[in-house]
Scaffold this active site. Structure first.
Site, short mmCIF file in Angstrom:
data_model
loop_
_atom_site.label_atom_id
_atom_site.label_comp_id
_atom_site.label_asym_id
_atom_site.label_seq_id
_atom_site.Cartn_x
_atom_site.Cartn_y
_atom_site.Cartn_z
N GLY A 1 -111.72 -21.56 38.68
CA GLY A 1 -112.03 -22.59 39.66
C GLY A 1 -113.20 -22.26 40.57
O GLY A 1 -113.94 -21.29 40.35
N ASP B 1 -108.83 -22.03 24.18
CA ASP B 1 -108.77 -21.33 25.46
C ASP B 1 -107.35 -21.44 26.03
O ASP B 1 -106.80 -22.55 26.11
CB ASP B 1 -109.80 -22.00 26.40
CG ASP B 1 -110.03 -21.22 27.67
OD1 ASP B 1 -109.83 -20.00 27.67
OD2 ASP B 1 -110.43 -21.86 28.68
N HIS C 1 -112.41 -13.87 32.12
CA HIS C 1 -112.13 -15.28 32.48
C HIS C 1 -112.54 -15.52 33.92
O HIS C 1 -112.80 -14.58 34.67
CB HIS C 1 -110.63 -15.57 32.33
CG HIS C 1 -110.21 -15.80 30.92
ND1 HIS C 1 -109.80 -17.02 30.45
CD2 HIS C 1 -110.16 -14.96 29.86
CE1 HIS C 1 -109.50 -16.91 29.17
NE2 HIS C 1 -109.71 -15.68 28.78
O1 G3H Z 1 -109.16 -21.63 32.34
C1 G3H Z 1 -109.07 -22.84 32.45
C2 G3H Z 1 -110.21 -23.67 31.98
O2 G3H Z 1 -111.13 -23.84 33.01
C3 G3H Z 1 -109.72 -24.96 31.40
O3 G3H Z 1 -109.24 -25.83 32.37
O4 G3H Z 1 -107.07 -26.72 31.50
O5 G3H Z 1 -108.43 -28.00 33.16
O6 G3H Z 1 -109.19 -27.78 30.79
P1 G3H Z 1 -108.43 -27.16 31.93
P1 13P Z 2 -114.27 -20.67 35.59
O1 13P Z 2 -113.30 -21.57 36.29
O2 13P Z 2 -114.72 -19.56 36.48
O3 13P Z 2 -115.41 -21.41 34.98
O4 13P Z 2 -113.46 -19.95 34.39
C1 13P Z 2 -113.27 -20.61 33.17
C2 13P Z 2 -112.32 -19.90 32.29
O5 13P Z 2 -111.93 -18.77 32.49
C3 13P Z 2 -111.85 -20.62 31.10
O6 13P Z 2 -110.90 -19.91 30.39
ZN ZN Z 3 -109.61 -18.73 31.59
#
Ligand code: G3H
Ligand code: 13P
Ligand code: ZN
Length: 310
Positions: A182, A83, A212
């Site tokens: 978020g 991701d 996303h």
């Molecule tokens: O898009 C972001 C995801 O929610 C991942 O978040 O970089 O804190 O693992 P993170």
């Molecule tokens: P949310 O913060 O809405 O769960 O989105 C997650 C996301 O897009 C991860 O790539």
């Molecule tokens: Zn994302």
């Protein structure tokens, strides 16, 4: 059965009009809860890890746990996806480690640079049988280290999307139509630009579209966190009805992280408050895992339409 790419699951999703959930993981309980929900619902599923999740859990641990999940559920199509890959090196590391899909997120670069960098990742990944997701347009909010001011949110331009896909050869495209990462997605009413989605689907009907920042920020989970000592005021996400509409309107992959964080935290907080004497981690991780499983199962069955599509 081994890990699969997203190719066949996306083909089916586009043909039959449903979306596949992509759920962020960084520990064993999340992985188990998500694949158990997929097995319970007979649904295809995408597990995904961000670069910071990989730093936290270590790529080797993540891959071994995901391999175990595949062995436990041989009849469920499971893909492992990077991701928001920030650069070529991170994407390459994941391809080499056995991920079946990677995202290169070049949304912070200008159009030409995004194309150039995405193409590098596509060339390497495709040579190794791995598919690539890219992003065009900017999501409002905080993603990893990149902070995009809400006023700077730029919706995806449909004509650019068509050119981007043609020139990069990317397998799927994340678009910006008003979602954000978020727990604080909207100040007032939730609003998504379905008109832009429609226009993009007309121009690139065969490219799977990714959403996303698509957590619902489930009110019951926020309330549960707050009831048991949390402090998450004013959180708001994308309502289930809008996600369902996206699922039947050409969105093939829906990313969910925040709702899983809320479920895990709510489950743990409840035990801590109701049983302050508990200090065996299994006492609070088990109910937390169950709550994550219920949350994922609900999305598959009632929102994304991926139940019984394995
Ligand atoms: O898009 C972001 C995801 O929610 C991942 O978040 O970089 O804190 O693992 P993170
Ligand atoms: P949310 O913060 O809405 O769960 O989105 C997650 C996301 O897009 C991860 O790539
Ligand atoms: Zn994302």
């Amino acid at each position: 059965m081994a890990l699969v790419t997203t190719k066949e699951m996306f083909e089916k999703s586009m043909k039959e009009g449903f979306a596949i959930g992509a759920f962020n993981v960084n520990n064993m309980e999340l992985i188990q809860a998500i694949v158990d929900a997929a097995a319970e619902q007979n649904s295809p599923v995408i597990l995904q890890a961000s670069s910071s999740a990989i730093k936290y859990a270590k790529i080797n641990y993540l891959m071994k746990m995901v391999e175990a999940a595949v062995e436990e559920h041989p009849n469920i199509p499971i893909a492992m996806h990077l991701d928001h890959g920030p650069d070529f090196e991170t994407c390459k590391m994941c391809v080499d480690a056995g991920f079946t899909s990677v995202m290169f997120d070049g949304s912070k670069y200008d159009f030409e640079e995004n194309i150039r960098l995405t193409k590098e990742v596509v060339d390497y990944a495709h040579a190794h049988g791995v598919v690539v997701e890219a992003e065009l347009g900017k999501l409002a909010g905080i993603e990893d280290d990149v902070n995009v001011a809400a006023s700077d949110a730029i919706y995806t331009d449909p004509a650019q999307a068509e050119e981007f896909v043609r020139r990069t050869g990317v397998d799927s495209l994340a678009i910006a139509i008003g979602t954000s990462h978020g727990a604080y997605k909207f100040k007032g009413e939730a609003k998504l630009r379905f008109d832009i989605l429609k226009e993009i689907k007309i121009r690139i009907p065969n490219t799977p579209i990714v959403l996303h920042g698509a957590s619902t920020v489930i009110p019951e989970l926020v309330e549960m966190c707050n009831k048991y000592g949390g402090n998450i005021p004013g959180a708001k996400g994308v309502p289930d009805e809008m996600l369902h509409e996206a699922s039947v309107s050409g969105v093939s992959k829906i990313n969910v992280d925040t709702d899983l964080r809320l479920a895990m935290t709510a489950g743990i907080r409840k035990v801590f408050v109701e049983d302050p004497s508990a200090f065996d981690p299994r006492k609070y991780l088990k109910p937390a895992r169950e709550l994550i499983q219920q949350t994922v199962a609900h999305k598959m069955k009632d929102v994304f339409g991926s139940a019984n599509k394995a």
